[in-house]
Design a protein around this motif. Structure first.
Motif, PDB file in Angstrom:
ATOM      1  N   ILE A  41     -10.535   0.580  -5.676  1.00  0.00           N
ATOM      2  CA  ILE A  41     -11.579   1.467  -4.336  1.00  0.00           C
ATOM      3  C   ILE A  41     -13.130   1.421  -5.398  1.00  0.00           C
ATOM      4  CG2 ILE A  41     -11.761   2.519  -2.642  1.00  0.00           C
ATOM      5  CD1 ILE A  41      -9.155   2.010  -1.803  1.00  0.00           C
ATOM      6  N   LYS A  42     -12.668   2.272  -6.529  1.00  0.00           N
ATOM      7  CA  LYS A  42     -13.924   3.070  -7.154  1.00  0.00           C
ATOM      8  C   LYS A  42     -14.461   2.016  -7.734  1.00  0.00           C
ATOM      9  CE  LYS A  42     -15.002   6.863  -8.796  1.00  0.00           C
ATOM     10  NZ  LYS A  42     -16.176   7.986  -8.123  1.00  0.00           N
ATOM     11  N   LYS A  43     -14.175   0.681  -7.735  1.00  0.00           N
ATOM     12  CA  LYS A  43     -14.740   0.010  -8.186  1.00  0.00           C
ATOM     13  C   LYS A  43     -16.185  -0.838  -7.403  1.00  0.00           C
ATOM     14  CE  LYS A  43     -12.042  -1.640 -12.359  1.00  0.00           C
ATOM     15  NZ  LYS A  43     -10.712  -2.737 -13.210  1.00  0.00           N
ATOM     16  N   ILE A  44     -15.341  -0.780  -5.931  1.00  0.00           N
ATOM     17  CA  ILE A  44     -16.231  -0.849  -4.873  1.00  0.00           C
ATOM     18  C   ILE A  44     -17.127  -0.281  -4.174  1.00  0.00           C
ATOM     19  CG2 ILE A  44     -14.804  -3.356  -4.828  1.00  0.00           C
ATOM     20  CD1 ILE A  44     -13.899  -1.999  -2.277  1.00  0.00           C
ATOM     21  N   ASP A  45     -16.572   1.125  -5.003  1.00  0.00           N
ATOM     22  CA  ASP A  45     -17.593   1.693  -3.851  1.00  0.00           C
ATOM     23  C   ASP A  45     -17.443   3.360  -4.512  1.00  0.00           C
ATOM     24  OD1 ASP A  45     -18.045   4.373  -2.029  1.00  0.00           O
ATOM     25  OD2 ASP A  45     -16.317   4.078  -0.673  1.00  0.00           O
ATOM     26  N   SER A  46     -18.587   3.666  -5.422  1.00  0.00           N
ATOM     27  CA  SER A  46     -18.548   4.768  -6.274  1.00  0.00           C
ATOM     28  C   SER A  46     -18.372   6.284  -5.796  1.00  0.00           C
ATOM     29  CB  SER A  46     -19.755   4.396  -6.680  1.00  0.00           C
ATOM     30  OG  SER A  46     -20.656   4.567  -6.156  1.00  0.00           O
ATOM     31  N   SER A  47     -18.661   6.894  -4.259  1.00  0.00           N
ATOM     32  CA  SER A  47     -18.466   7.084  -3.429  1.00  0.00           C
ATOM     33  C   SER A  47     -16.997   7.934  -3.510  1.00  0.00           C
ATOM     34  CB  SER A  47     -19.480   7.656  -2.635  1.00  0.00           C
ATOM     35  OG  SER A  47     -18.371   6.783  -1.239  1.00  0.00           O
ATOM     36  N   ALA A  48     -16.110   6.995  -4.064  1.00  0.00           N
ATOM     37  CA  ALA A  48     -14.886   7.590  -3.707  1.00  0.00           C
ATOM     38  C   ALA A  48     -14.385   8.945  -4.461  1.00  0.00           C
ATOM     39  CB  ALA A  48     -13.413   6.581  -4.080  1.00  0.00           C
ATOM     40  N   CYS A  49     -13.458   9.535  -4.082  1.00  0.00           N
ATOM     41  CA  CYS A  49     -13.478  10.626  -5.119  1.00  0.00           C
ATOM     42  C   CYS A  49     -12.023  11.045  -4.620  1.00  0.00           C
ATOM     43  CB  CYS A  49     -14.728  12.165  -4.266  1.00  0.00           C
ATOM     44  SG  CYS A  49     -13.892  12.205  -2.347  1.00  0.00           S
ATOM     45  N   ILE A  50     -11.874  12.206  -4.907  1.00  0.00           N
ATOM     46  CA  ILE A  50     -10.224  12.858  -5.402  1.00  0.00           C
ATOM     47  C   ILE A  50      -9.474  13.027  -4.115  1.00  0.00           C
ATOM     48  CG2 ILE A  50     -10.595  15.184  -5.158  1.00  0.00           C
ATOM     49  CD1 ILE A  50      -8.329  14.159  -7.486  1.00  0.00           C
ATOM     50  N   ASN A  51      -9.904  13.473  -2.802  1.00  0.00           N
ATOM     51  CA  ASN A  51      -9.498  13.161  -1.638  1.00  0.00           C
ATOM     52  C   ASN A  51      -9.249  12.146  -1.771  1.00  0.00           C
ATOM     53  OD1 ASN A  51      -9.936  15.712  -1.583  1.00  0.00           O
ATOM     54  ND2 ASN A  51     -12.059  16.200   0.184  1.00  0.00           N
ATOM     55  N   ARG A  52      -9.770  10.733  -1.291  1.00  0.00           N
ATOM     56  CA  ARG A  52      -9.504   9.670  -0.892  1.00  0.00           C
ATOM     57  C   ARG A  52      -7.868   8.818  -2.093  1.00  0.00           C
ATOM     58  NH1 ARG A  52     -13.279   5.435  -0.233  1.00  0.00           N
ATOM     59  NH2 ARG A  52     -14.005   7.257   0.570  1.00  0.00           N
ATOM     60  N   LEU A  53      -7.959   9.248  -3.671  1.00  0.00           N
ATOM     61  CA  LEU A  53      -7.049   9.269  -3.858  1.00  0.00           C
ATOM     62  C   LEU A  53      -5.800   9.980  -3.914  1.00  0.00           C
ATOM     63  CD1 LEU A  53      -5.527   8.246  -6.535  1.00  0.00           C
ATOM     64  CD2 LEU A  53      -6.248  10.346  -8.166  1.00  0.00           C
ATOM     65  N   TYR A  54      -5.771  11.381  -3.494  1.00  0.00           N
ATOM     66  CA  TYR A  54      -4.971  11.944  -1.835  1.00  0.00           C
ATOM     67  C   TYR A  54      -4.093  10.931  -1.043  1.00  0.00           C
ATOM     68  CZ  TYR A  54      -5.970  16.565  -5.404  1.00  0.00           C
ATOM     69  OH  TYR A  54      -5.912  17.614  -5.989  1.00  0.00           O
ATOM     70  N   GLY A  55      -5.628  10.946   0.007  1.00  0.00           N
ATOM     71  CA  GLY A  55      -5.187   9.810   0.582  1.00  0.00           C
ATOM     72  C   GLY A  55      -4.340   9.259   1.078  1.00  0.00           C
ATOM     73  N   LEU A  56      -5.123   8.304  -0.590  1.00  0.00           N
ATOM     74  CA  LEU A  56      -3.403   6.937  -0.866  1.00  0.00           C
ATOM     75  C   LEU A  56      -2.130   7.713  -1.062  1.00  0.00           C
ATOM     76  CD1 LEU A  56      -6.188   5.129  -2.602  1.00  0.00           C
ATOM     77  CD2 LEU A  56      -5.507   4.911  -0.752  1.00  0.00           C
ATOM     78  N   GLU A  57      -1.653   7.985  -1.877  1.00  0.00           N
ATOM     79  CA  GLU A  57      -1.090   8.597  -2.393  1.00  0.00           C
ATOM     80  C   GLU A  57      -0.100   9.579  -1.468  1.00  0.00           C
ATOM     81  OE1 GLU A  57       2.826   9.711  -4.267  1.00  0.00           O
ATOM     82  OE2 GLU A  57       0.852   8.218  -5.405  1.00  0.00           O
ATOM     83  N   GLY A  58      -0.664  10.149  -0.530  1.00  0.00           N
ATOM     84  CA  GLY A  58       0.096  10.930   0.811  1.00  0.00           C
ATOM     85  C   GLY A  58       0.711   9.336   1.950  1.00  0.00           C
ATOM     86  N   ALA A  59      -0.400   8.616   2.066  1.00  0.00           N
ATOM     87  CA  ALA A  59      -0.092   7.517   2.794  1.00  0.00           C
ATOM     88  C   ALA A  59       1.193   6.819   1.798  1.00  0.00           C
ATOM     89  CB  ALA A  59      -1.057   6.217   2.950  1.00  0.00           C
ATOM     90  N   ILE A  60       1.423   6.077   0.873  1.00  0.00           N
ATOM     91  CA  ILE A  60       2.629   6.096   0.151  1.00  0.00           C
ATOM     92  C   ILE A  60       3.995   7.049   0.591  1.00  0.00           C
ATOM     93  CG2 ILE A  60       3.888   5.776  -2.085  1.00  0.00           C
ATOM     94  CD1 ILE A  60       1.245   5.025  -2.942  1.00  0.00           C
ATOM     95  N   GLN A  61       3.505   8.205   0.495  1.00  0.00           N
ATOM     96  CA  GLN A  61       4.518   9.251   1.260  1.00  0.00           C
ATOM     97  C   GLN A  61       4.761   9.761   2.222  1.00  0.00           C
ATOM     98  OE1 GLN A  61       4.794  13.000  -1.586  1.00  0.00           O
ATOM     99  NE2 GLN A  61       3.563  11.814  -3.732  1.00  0.00           N
ATOM    100  N   GLY A  62       3.858   8.894   2.891  1.00  0.00           N
ATOM    101  CA  GLY A  62       4.178   9.021   4.303  1.00  0.00           C
ATOM    102  C   GLY A  62       3.616  10.220   4.625  1.00  0.00           C
ATOM    103  N   ILE A  63       2.918  11.201   4.443  1.00  0.00           N
ATOM    104  CA  ILE A  63       2.585  12.740   4.751  1.00  0.00           C
ATOM    105  C   ILE A  63       1.585  12.650   4.478  1.00  0.00           C
ATOM    106  CG2 ILE A  63       5.006  13.474   4.036  1.00  0.00           C
ATOM    107  CD1 ILE A  63       2.780  14.440   1.433  1.00  0.00           C
TER     108      ILE A  63
END
Length: 83
Positions: A41-63
């Motif tokens: 995602i960072k390669k297509i959206d340079s504005s992606a930040c730590i919260n996006r990463l947290y969100g992806l991990e949370g999605a995987i964990q279901g929280i």
């Protein structure tokens, strides 16, 4: 197969970005992992930040990302420094 938008933290924009980088289901997201998905995602959206990463991990964990463990957040922060 579970649609991405059924996962916590995944709205229309992030689901669209995941689709754009080749991730179409929750199973694919889990297989790829949050770090690789974020890197793509960072390669297509340079504005992606730590919260996006947290969100992806949370999605995987279901929280919601706010409920990630401190250790998990620390690991993801360390990862962010490498990219």
């Amino acid at each position: 197969m579970t649609a991405l938008q059924e996962l916590p933290n995944i709205g229309k924009v992030v689901a669209s970005q995941l689709n754009e980088v080749g991730i179409h289901t929750s199973e694919e997201l889990t297989e790829v992992g949050s770090k690789e998905a974020f890197t793509r995602i960072k390669k297509i959206d340079s504005s992606a930040c730590i919260n996006r990463l947290y969100g992806l991990e949370g999605a995987i964990q279901g929280i919601r990302w706010h409920n990630l463990s401190d250790g998990c957040k620390k690991d993801l922060k360390s990862f962010m420094k490498t990219i």
